[in-house]
Write a protein that holds these residues in place. Structure first.
Motif, short mmCIF file in Angstrom:
data_model
loop_
_atom_site.label_atom_id
_atom_site.label_comp_id
_atom_site.label_asym_id
_atom_site.label_seq_id
_atom_site.Cartn_x
_atom_site.Cartn_y
_atom_site.Cartn_z
N SER A 60 32.55 72.04 87.73
CA SER A 60 31.55 72.80 88.49
C SER A 60 31.13 74.00 87.67
N GLU A 61 30.03 74.60 88.09
CA GLU A 61 29.64 75.87 87.48
C GLU A 61 30.70 76.90 87.81
N GLY A 62 30.88 77.88 86.91
CA GLY A 62 31.82 78.94 87.18
C GLY A 62 32.35 79.57 85.92
N GLN A 63 33.26 80.49 86.12
CA GLN A 63 33.92 81.20 85.02
C GLN A 63 35.27 81.66 85.53
N GLY A 64 36.27 81.65 84.66
CA GLY A 64 37.61 82.04 85.08
C GLY A 64 38.14 81.05 86.10
N ALA A 65 38.70 81.55 87.18
CA ALA A 65 39.25 80.67 88.22
C ALA A 65 38.23 80.34 89.31
N THR A 66 37.02 80.89 89.20
CA THR A 66 36.02 80.73 90.25
C THR A 66 35.08 79.58 89.96
N LYS A 67 35.04 78.61 90.89
CA LYS A 67 34.09 77.50 90.81
C LYS A 67 33.09 77.64 91.94
N PHE A 68 31.87 77.16 91.69
CA PHE A 68 30.88 77.14 92.76
C PHE A 68 29.87 76.03 92.49
N VAL A 69 29.19 75.61 93.53
CA VAL A 69 28.14 74.61 93.41
C VAL A 69 26.83 75.35 93.29
N GLY A 70 26.27 75.32 92.10
CA GLY A 70 25.00 75.99 91.85
C GLY A 70 23.86 74.97 91.81
N ALA A 71 22.74 75.36 91.24
CA ALA A 71 21.57 74.50 91.18
C ALA A 71 21.65 73.45 90.08
N ALA A 72 22.51 73.66 89.08
CA ALA A 72 22.61 72.73 87.96
C ALA A 72 23.49 71.54 88.29
N SER A 73 23.17 70.40 87.70
CA SER A 73 24.04 69.23 87.79
C SER A 73 24.98 69.24 86.60
N MET A 74 26.25 68.94 86.86
CA MET A 74 27.25 68.78 85.80
C MET A 74 27.95 67.46 86.05
N THR A 75 27.94 66.61 85.04
CA THR A 75 28.46 65.25 85.18
C THR A 75 29.52 64.97 84.12
N VAL A 76 30.69 64.52 84.56
CA VAL A 76 31.72 64.06 83.61
C VAL A 76 31.32 62.64 83.22
N GLU A 77 31.13 62.42 81.92
CA GLU A 77 30.66 61.12 81.45
C GLU A 77 31.76 60.24 80.87
N ASN A 78 32.70 60.80 80.16
CA ASN A 78 33.77 60.01 79.54
C ASN A 78 35.05 60.81 79.55
N VAL A 79 36.19 60.12 79.68
CA VAL A 79 37.51 60.75 79.66
C VAL A 79 38.43 59.85 78.84
N ALA A 80 39.14 60.44 77.86
CA ALA A 80 40.08 59.65 77.05
C ALA A 80 41.32 60.49 76.77
N ALA A 81 42.47 60.03 77.31
CA ALA A 81 43.74 60.69 77.06
C ALA A 81 44.28 60.26 75.70
N GLY A 82 44.92 61.19 75.00
CA GLY A 82 45.52 60.90 73.70
C GLY A 82 46.87 61.59 73.59
N ASN A 83 47.40 61.66 72.41
CA ASN A 83 48.68 62.33 72.17
C ASN A 83 48.51 63.84 72.27
N GLY A 84 48.97 64.42 73.37
CA GLY A 84 48.92 65.87 73.54
C GLY A 84 47.58 66.44 73.93
N GLU A 85 46.65 65.61 74.39
CA GLU A 85 45.33 66.12 74.77
C GLU A 85 44.56 65.10 75.59
N VAL A 86 43.53 65.59 76.26
CA VAL A 86 42.52 64.72 76.84
C VAL A 86 41.18 65.23 76.32
N GLN A 87 40.35 64.31 75.85
CA GLN A 87 39.00 64.65 75.44
C GLN A 87 38.05 64.10 76.50
N PHE A 88 36.97 64.85 76.72
CA PHE A 88 36.01 64.41 77.74
C PHE A 88 34.64 64.95 77.39
N ARG A 89 33.62 64.26 77.90
CA ARG A 89 32.25 64.68 77.66
C ARG A 89 31.62 65.01 79.00
#
Length: 109
Positions: A60-89
């Motif tokens: 979601s839009e936000g900064q720090g610990a604060t999330k909010f639903v603003g006017a912009a769309s944000m879409t998670v497109e891909n998620v891939a877990a690996g050794n010691g990390e997750v990468q996502f677009r």
């Protein structure tokens, strides 16, 4: 495939890769990312994530610990877990840079 009362088609899985499993190792964290826009690749490092981890991300839009639903769309497109990390677009559909906050939930089978 079935139809809902509104006529929408609902698709069932064609195969299941494994049986339903109860998992005890579940984790959650919230992270804030620098302002950006467009299609952006991110990563979250954690020694608790491995290639078999099932990682779920909401953004979601936000900064720090604060999330909010603003006017912009944000879409998670891909998620891939690996050794010691997750990468996502994420696609941030807004003409100027926006801060993003991501919630991660993952389980290790």
């Amino acid at each position: 495939m079935a139809n809902t009362p509104s006529g929408d088609r609902v698709f069932e899985p064609t195969t299941e890769s494994s049986a339903v499993t109860q998992m005890a190792d579940a984790y959650h964290v919230r992270a804030s990312y620098a302002p950006n826009r467009g299609k952006v690749r991110y990563r979250y490092p954690s020694s608790l994530i491995n290639p078999q981890s099932r990682v779920f991300i909401s953004v979601s839009e936000g900064q720090g610990a604060t999330k909010f639903v603003g006017a912009a769309s944000m879409t998670v497109e891909n998620v891939a877990a690996g050794n010691g990390e997750v990468q996502f677009r994420v696609f941030i559909d807004w003409p100027s840079n926006l801060g993003m906050v991501a919630d991660f939930f993952w389980v290790n089978p």
